[in-house]
Design a protein around this motif. Structure first.
Motif, PDB file in Angstrom:
ATOM      1  N   GLU B 253       0.811  -1.224   0.000  1.00  0.00           N
ATOM      2  CA  GLU B 253       0.000   0.000   0.000  1.00  0.00           C
ATOM      3  C   GLU B 253       0.843   1.273   0.000  1.00  0.00           C
ATOM      4  O   GLU B 253       0.512   2.235  -0.653  1.00  0.00           O
ATOM      5  CB  GLU B 253      -0.930   0.017   1.222  1.00  0.00           C
ATOM      6  CG  GLU B 253      -2.172  -0.841   1.003  1.00  0.00           C
ATOM      7  CD  GLU B 253      -2.767  -1.333   2.311  1.00  0.00           C
ATOM      8  OE1 GLU B 253      -2.644  -0.625   3.329  1.00  0.00           O
ATOM      9  OE2 GLU B 253      -3.317  -2.458   2.319  1.00  0.00           O
ATOM     10  N   ASN B 254       1.936   1.259   0.768  1.00  0.00           N
ATOM     11  CA  ASN B 254       2.753   2.471   0.832  1.00  0.00           C
ATOM     12  C   ASN B 254       4.176   2.148   0.406  1.00  0.00           C
ATOM     13  O   ASN B 254       5.063   1.902   1.213  1.00  0.00           O
ATOM     14  CB  ASN B 254       2.749   3.060   2.245  1.00  0.00           C
ATOM     15  CG  ASN B 254       3.374   4.441   2.259  1.00  0.00           C
ATOM     16  OD1 ASN B 254       4.245   4.747   1.424  1.00  0.00           O
ATOM     17  ND2 ASN B 254       2.955   5.279   3.183  1.00  0.00           N
ATOM     18  N   LYS B 255       4.357   2.145  -0.901  1.00  0.00           N
ATOM     19  CA  LYS B 255       5.627   1.658  -1.456  1.00  0.00           C
ATOM     20  C   LYS B 255       6.813   2.552  -1.079  1.00  0.00           C
ATOM     21  O   LYS B 255       7.904   2.065  -0.837  1.00  0.00           O
ATOM     22  CB  LYS B 255       5.509   1.524  -2.969  1.00  0.00           C
ATOM     23  CG  LYS B 255       4.494   0.452  -3.395  1.00  0.00           C
ATOM     24  CD  LYS B 255       4.521   0.222  -4.893  1.00  0.00           C
ATOM     25  CE  LYS B 255       3.722  -0.991  -5.317  1.00  0.00           C
ATOM     26  NZ  LYS B 255       2.263  -0.813  -5.190  1.00  0.00           N
ATOM     27  N   GLU B 256       6.607   3.840  -1.045  1.00  0.00           N
ATOM     28  CA  GLU B 256       7.732   4.735  -0.747  1.00  0.00           C
ATOM     29  C   GLU B 256       8.254   4.495   0.673  1.00  0.00           C
ATOM     30  O   GLU B 256       9.456   4.331   0.878  1.00  0.00           O
ATOM     31  CB  GLU B 256       7.303   6.206  -0.918  1.00  0.00           C
ATOM     32  CG  GLU B 256       8.445   7.190  -0.620  1.00  0.00           C
ATOM     33  CD  GLU B 256       8.095   8.649  -0.917  1.00  0.00           C
ATOM     34  OE1 GLU B 256       7.088   8.901  -1.598  1.00  0.00           O
ATOM     35  OE2 GLU B 256       8.841   9.531  -0.460  1.00  0.00           O
ATOM     36  N   ASN B 257       7.325   4.451   1.635  1.00  0.00           N
ATOM     37  CA  ASN B 257       7.753   4.253   3.027  1.00  0.00           C
ATOM     38  C   ASN B 257       8.393   2.892   3.254  1.00  0.00           C
ATOM     39  O   ASN B 257       9.187   2.716   4.171  1.00  0.00           O
ATOM     40  CB  ASN B 257       6.562   4.401   3.977  1.00  0.00           C
ATOM     41  CG  ASN B 257       6.205   5.859   4.199  1.00  0.00           C
ATOM     42  OD1 ASN B 257       6.822   6.739   3.607  1.00  0.00           O
ATOM     43  ND2 ASN B 257       5.203   6.112   5.020  1.00  0.00           N
ATOM     44  N   THR B 312       8.594  14.844   2.306  1.00  0.00           N
ATOM     45  CA  THR B 312       7.617  13.756   2.253  1.00  0.00           C
ATOM     46  C   THR B 312       6.626  14.058   1.137  1.00  0.00           C
ATOM     47  O   THR B 312       6.602  15.164   0.591  1.00  0.00           O
ATOM     48  CB  THR B 312       6.846  13.708   3.579  1.00  0.00           C
ATOM     49  OG1 THR B 312       6.254  15.010   3.793  1.00  0.00           O
ATOM     50  CG2 THR B 312       7.765  13.376   4.742  1.00  0.00           C
ATOM     51  N   GLU B 313       5.789  13.067   0.842  1.00  0.00           N
ATOM     52  CA  GLU B 313       4.812  13.237  -0.230  1.00  0.00           C
ATOM     53  C   GLU B 313       3.955  14.485   0.010  1.00  0.00           C
ATOM     54  O   GLU B 313       3.706  15.283  -0.905  1.00  0.00           O
ATOM     55  CB  GLU B 313       3.928  11.985  -0.318  1.00  0.00           C
ATOM     56  CG  GLU B 313       3.230  11.874  -1.653  1.00  0.00           C
ATOM     57  CD  GLU B 313       2.426  10.587  -1.790  1.00  0.00           C
ATOM     58  OE1 GLU B 313       2.653   9.639  -1.003  1.00  0.00           O
ATOM     59  OE2 GLU B 313       1.553  10.549  -2.663  1.00  0.00           O
TER      60      GLU B 313
END
Lengths: 584, 584
Positions: B253-257, B312-313
């Motif tokens: 779900e949260n690929k960047e993190n 951050t995003e």
């Protein structure tokens, strides 16, 4: 003469089609006369005459900003932007540099001399324009040869992210300095053959709009094409097919030899000066070709400049698969060398000092962390090398010599060089680079028996006392001369040391020097900051030995007189001796 | 458990389809357990489980050679090549590094940690194979995020020149560390959407053959695809579509993190350690966002690592067009910054010390020759930074500080940093870089009134005599401590100096120190060779002042204990004081 009336781009816009064609003829004539007398980049400029006229006819420089890649094709641009005199009158030839330069004209935006930077730099100008809420076109002009460089490919990939106006003129003459190397050139060929209609398109695959102009040496066609993209609101590539050297038969026929020229006879194309003497380039090619025959794993690598180590077209053929041109792609050249060495081959990458700068991270990561036993030979790393600010060879010592694991060697003669090269190819322990001396190649015929695998062992070549002179590479000979002068002045013969190794300090030898010396001086053919001499100064920091480091000041020099610069930096034998005497 | 029976790739080949699927599940479970306890690269490894199984099922490593780009996705490879214990048993977790490493296994061919190198390195292995007349496959595995890097694009362009066997597996998970940036990602999307059938194809445009695998997390499909290209006789790209973080919901779900993780709770995905405190990243983003609102020409630039300076995003959205991610393309980042500055904008490029290494030539040519007033902020340039050999931050001083025109600053506190940043953004004379200190951010609340435009002016922060301590950046505080120890030992308070400037020497101040001092010591958080201290040693070379330079030895360190390394390099306050006392 029309050219004489062109003082600014606005003057180009006043001309009719016929006059534009005449202007192109006059520009070529002026270029030919100037280049025959003065030398310079030939092919790139002859090919770009019409495109440059069309650019200035359509766009409004300097509001519209043109960024030339490498900028060795910017002579026509200079002729049309208030600098025609430098191309028409011999007494003004030296008023301009061979590259774009904002100090010369508001129509130039960057000092540029290395390839593959134009798209990324132009993206910056475009972004600044948008941030400031301004308007105007930003145009990058890039040759097909420059496209293989990483920064250019990065720039093309990034450009579409900008969304706003950006025009990339790809000047495709189907040549790099030598022939092109790389898969993308097949795509350019396909695009030329299909009049730009092939679906498979590198530029479109990078997210860019695309236009094709088949006759890139026809002013009217080019004007129409540029008018179509002027004020576009998203990045677009205009792919133009030009002829390198167009308009001068010898240059059309032999594009590689006519990329750059020295003074020549206009009628025959024959160079006025001929250099038939042996130099570091020719001995390198000679050595490697011989070595290749004995050992099929020896391979020479170039990144688009095969002439740097003597690999003419004929010699490249002779080497066959043992010669690799990666195209202008220095990063890949170093990584390739590391990979070949890791795989048990014996790669030798020959490269100019100024271009090895493009590979710091590859030297560190791809090569040196892996300790791959590849060989790099650095040419023109010297104050005697090229002297345009963009092509200086005086920064490679700080860049390379502080990378762990690298063995960076500084020969002083042909014999030392060949011994080092042979050692490097046969050893499997270290990444090795060899920095060739500048100036005329010295050769003393002496056999070199030194074992280079014992790292960081300097050699005392003259045993003396009181003063020790450590002369690195090119400046070893200067050190010898300075030692003579010092002896004359103080009546004591100095010790002279050939250090060979740039990357390490010979602690036992330096320790030993403490005994009968008061002053140690170092000489290096490069900037002092981060260089060789400072390592010696650090070594003696806690001792009573005084140290003087001779070398160049950290600065960007441009089109300098070598003797003048040497003098400014206290680099004559007499000045060195005086400085030493003053200290004693 | 199947994984426990896998001691070499041959063991993978014995499994049937069902067992291979089970193996993938076991590998993910082991990865999850290990990563939750140990931290590491999460998403890249979870996505590559099936492809790695298929590679080892089809190919015969180590005769067939697999080169992983960045190699942060090589955990599954390590599990299948004799190193499973390091993923199964906590006591063995530290037996392996987070990257490929030939010292660990014959199945690894290079130590790799920077992106975009695999294709060029693999070309080298392939060329060596051909020169030696050997056979075998060479496979480069490269993620889509790495494709934007110049070296990768150069490598793809060059690959087709090789003619022989080379397989490039493009692992496309539609992500870089953050989202992808660059036009080529539109082409990858088109290829995914057309099941690889679109005519416009980046890889074909580079002269390469091309295959597409839609389900890159299906072992059987991958096996079939790899079998088809095994022993191919010309370079081919196998484009596989995988899911980053596949198999763990929070990571999907949260690929960047979840690109990289510290220890976390397996059930919730919540990190066990949380760092809410202010640090140099957060204060940078805070400062820049505020500045952007006041000045529309301020723009933050990242090359694929927005988190490095706190973007951050959410913050990227807040910055809008004033934040630019060029993708992993450091060279373009520097050129872009130079172009923006030349065009009147105020760019700030935030970058790790280890990655600025990729831009030596761009710093020199695109930025510094042009004297463009751009700002670069170097993070983790410290022994306290990352400690994998491929990610060290101890080499940037010799690389950057010897480039003419660059002003490289070393703040010691948050307040100094923000004052420098503000000065840099408002001045128009110099390219400026700021090297942030390592370790915990120091903040003393003191207003900084220094005018940084007066270059190379150091500051005496404690006036003493006999000994002067010049402590640069991170090590200023260490210098203060050492000064205290020295005072205790010799009964005289040393002078303490904050030099601020890495790129220049404050000659008047150093000259002044000669009067009441015998010893000057320098401390710097990086290697000594080519660094700051050597410039001071050179300055005092001809004087009676003794100089001791403290810093790190020139070497490649790997997964070290900081305190241990500091001790080895005489970098504790006590050791420094002892060395000084010994010299007096």
């Amino acid at each position: 003469m029309i050219l004489e009336t062109i003082n600014q781009p606005a003057d180009v816009k006043k001309l009719n089609e016929e006059q534009l064609v005449l202007l192109a003829q006059e520009m070529r004539r002026a270029l030919l006369t100037r280049l025959a007398k003065h030398g310079g980049h030939f092919g790139p400029n002859f090919g770009m005459v019409e495109a440059t006229i069309a650019l200035h006819y359509v766009f409004d420089s300097p509001k519209d900003k043109i960024v030339f890649d490498v900028s060795h094709q910017s002579y026509p641009h200079k002729m049309l932007t208030g600098r025609k005199d430098a191309y028409l009158y011999e007494e003004h030839y030296d008023d301009v540099s061979g590259y774009s330069n904002p100090h010369e004209s508001e129509h130039d935006h960057f000092i540029v001399g290395h390839t593959s930077t134009s798209v990324s730099l132009a993206c910056g100008l475009a972004k600044a324009r948008d941030l400031r809420g301004e308007s105007g076109n930003v145009i990058a002009v890039i040759g097909d040869g420059s496209l293989s460089g990483g920064e250019a490919l990065e720039g093309l990939d990034f450009a579409s992210e900008l969304k706003g106006n950006l025009i990339v003129v790809v000047n495709d003459n189907d040549m790099s300095i030598a022939e092109n190397h790389g898969g993308l050139y097949g795509n350019l060929k396909l695009l030329r053959e299909t009049n730009g209609k092939a679906e498979c398109n590198l530029f479109k695959a990078m997210g860019l709009e695309y236009r094709y102009v088949g006759d890139g040496n026809d002013v009217s066609t080019l004007i129409a094409a540029f008018q179509q993209v002027k004020d576009c609101t998203s990045p677009v590539v205009v792919h133009i097919n030009t002829q390198k050297g167009k308009g001068y038969a010898p240059a059309e026929e032999n594009k590689e030899n006519w990329h750059y020229c020295g003074p020549f006879d206009v009628n025959t194309g024959s160079p006025l000066d001929s250099f038939d003497e042996e130099d570091y380039s020719s001995v390198t090619a000679q050595y490697l070709l011989k070595k290749m025959k004995k050992d099929p794993t020896v391979v020479a690598i170039t990144s688009g400049t095969p002439a740097v180590f003597g690999f003419t077209e004929e010699k490249r053929k002779e080497a066959g698969g043992q010669f690799v041109d990666v195209g202008i792609a220095e990063e890949t050249a170093v990584a390739l060398a590391s990979g070949i060495a890791a795989g048990g081959g014996k790669p030798v990458y020959g490269v100019y000092s100024t271009f090895i700068q493009r590979t710091f991270d590859q030297l560190s990561q791809d090569l040196c962390i892996n300790n791959s036993p590849a060989t790099i030979v650095t040419f023109a790393g010297s104050v005697y090398g090229m002297n345009d600010v963009t092509h200086l060879g005086i920064y490679d010592i700080p860049m390379m010599a502080n990378i762990p694991n690298l063995v960076y060697l500084a020969p002083t003669t042909k014999e030392e060089y060949l011994a080092m090269l042979e050692w490097s190819l046969e050893q499997t322990e270290h990444p090795v680079a060899i920095r060739l001396p500048g100036g005329v190649m010295a050769s003393d015929g002496k056999a070199v028996t030194k074992d280079f695998s014992e790292l960081d062992r300097y050699e005392i070549t003259q045993k003396g006392s009181k003063v020790a002179v450590i002369g690195l590479g090119t400046f070893y000979a200067l050190g010898q001369k300075a030692a003579e002068k010092i002896a004359q002045k103080i009546g004591t013969i100095p010790t002279v040391v050939n250090p060979y190794y740039i990357t390490g300090v010979d602690k036992p030898l330096l320790e030993e020097l403490k005994r009968e010396h008061e002053v140690v001086i170092t000489l290096e053919d490069g900037i002092l900051d981060g260089g060789f001499g400072e390592k010696i100064a650090r070594f003696y920091g806690d001792s009573d030995i005084k140290v003087l480091n001779f070398g160049l000041k950290k600065e960007f020099l441009d089109r300098f007189d070598v003797q003048e610069i040497l003098k400014q930096n206290h680099l004559t034998a007499e000045q060195i001796a005086e400085d030493v005497v003053q200290l004693l």
